[in-house]
Design an enzyme around this catalytic site. Structure first.
Site, mmCIF file in Angstrom:
data_model
loop_
_atom_site.group_PDB
_atom_site.id
_atom_site.type_symbol
_atom_site.label_atom_id
_atom_site.label_comp_id
_atom_site.label_asym_id
_atom_site.label_seq_id
_atom_site.Cartn_x
_atom_site.Cartn_y
_atom_site.Cartn_z
ATOM 1 N N ASP A 7 106.419 56.316 66.526
ATOM 2 C CA ASP A 7 105.277 56.175 65.615
ATOM 3 C C ASP A 7 105.171 57.420 64.749
ATOM 4 O O ASP A 7 104.082 57.921 64.473
ATOM 5 C CB ASP A 7 103.994 55.975 66.424
ATOM 6 C CG ASP A 7 102.829 55.504 65.558
ATOM 7 O OD1 ASP A 7 103.066 54.850 64.527
ATOM 8 O OD2 ASP A 7 101.682 55.809 65.917
ATOM 9 N N ASP A 63 100.945 62.840 69.987
ATOM 10 C CA ASP A 63 100.743 61.393 70.084
ATOM 11 C C ASP A 63 102.019 60.698 70.537
ATOM 12 O O ASP A 63 102.717 60.064 69.757
ATOM 13 C CB ASP A 63 100.269 60.825 68.745
ATOM 14 C CG ASP A 63 99.767 59.395 68.896
ATOM 15 O OD1 ASP A 63 99.462 58.988 70.033
ATOM 16 O OD2 ASP A 63 99.681 58.677 67.879
#
Length: 336
Positions: A265, A282
């Site tokens: 991502d 993340d």
């Protein structure tokens, strides 16, 4: 300390000050919030959370432990919310940084919410040993289950991750309440494992301090005065800095590819820059390039996203050609 993914930062009496701070609401301890809930374990709400919702089984257990700790232990120091949970959860890898507070006599104070997201919220935690100068700041990432009907990472990222029980797989596939709880726990486990693995091989990620249920405590990455480093997307680097950051990024991607991994991502919004160093954040959706049938698709998308950003800021197209870098990463991963 290094930097973590923080958008807002709260002031406290020790002088930690945020770049975009907002007024603090009246503070209540986690134990008080638990005690003030309706009592139905399926409907426990945090009145200070920007998002309400059904808690996971693990989160209910964590809050129950907080309540028990507050009621059964000695009185908490002023401003503290709970005694240290260091002995209760999965702990980070060795060699452990010296700043990590492992004393069970330490207490945790929640200084405010740092970031809200679709799947998790991040809080600022100060862990300190009373009557000493021993303490540290940490980021507490807490996954929620109430909105996992629309968990935007589920469909592709869960491929290649198999539960041992068919009942659990069916629950996840059907997005039942039980299944959403499992998904939240999967993401917490996956992110802690990814951070531990990447930190151990020298990747630029925050140190994972511990995991307890769906709560991750991670290194707070920022300056001692509380200033949070910017996301890459917020920077306007000159040509020399831009080229250096691109070279750093390519090296990090090679490191991951050598482990058979892709971020999954990646964008300029989950890359941070601290003292000139690019940091990955993340990571719950990290992708195994072999086990996940869409692994190469995720790798290509990661490269395309960041290459597009660097090109838009002025790097020549021949330096940021996504096809060239993707092919190099595939070769590094042994996929060609």
């Amino acid at each position: 300390m290094r930097l973590h993914d923080i958008e807002d930062f709260y002031d406290d009496e020790d002088g930690f000050e945020g770049r975009r701070s907002r007024p603090r609401k009246p503070k209540r301890s986690e134990a008080d919030r638990f005690a003030a809930s309706s009592g139905d374990p399926e409907e426990v709400f945090d009145p200070q959370s920007p998002r309400s919702g059904r808690l996971t089984e693990q989160e209910r257990a964590r809050l129950a432990a907080v309540r028990e700790s507050a009621l059964a232990g000695p009185p908490l120091p002023p401003g503290a919310d709970r005694w240290s949970t260091w002995g209760d959860g999965e702990q980070g890898p060795h060699p452990r940084p010296e700043w990590v507070v492992t004393e069970l006599a330490a207490a945790d104070s929640e200084l405010g919410i740092l970031k809200t997201g679709k799947e998790a919220d991040v809080f600022l935690i100060q862990r300190a040993v009373p009557d000493t100068n021993r303490g540290c700041l940490m980021a507490a990432k807490r996954y929620r289950s109430s909105e996992h009907k629309l968990f935007h990472r589920d469909a592709g990222y869960l491929e290649g991750r198999r539960m041992r029980r068919s009942r659990e797989m069916r629950a996840i596939a059907n997005r039942t309440s039980f299944g959403r709880n499992l998904i939240a726990e999967q993401w917490a486990v996956a992110e802690f494992a990814a951070l531990s693995r990447l930190w151990s091989i020298g990747a630029p990620v925050p140190y994972p301090v511990q995991r307890s249920g769906t709560e991750l405590l991670m290194e707070y990455l920022g300056d001692d005065d509380g200033s949070a480093a910017p996301r890459l997307a917020e920077l306007r680097p000159d040509q020399e800095e831009l080229q250096d950051l691109w070279l750093q990024l390519a090296e990090v991607l090679r490191l991951l590819a050598g482990e058979g991994l892709a971020h999954g991502d990646l964008s300029a919004y989950n890359l941070l820059v601290h003292e000139g160093r690019l940091m990955l954040i993340d990571l719950p959706q990290i992708v195994d390039l072999v086990a996940n049938p869409r692994g190469l698709e995720f790798l290509s998308r990661d490269v395309a996203n960041v290459a597009s950003w660097f090109h838009s800021k002025g790097l020549p197209e021949e330096e940021t050609d996504p096809m060239t870098l993707t092919e190099e990463l595939m070769e590094t991963a042994g996929l060609t």
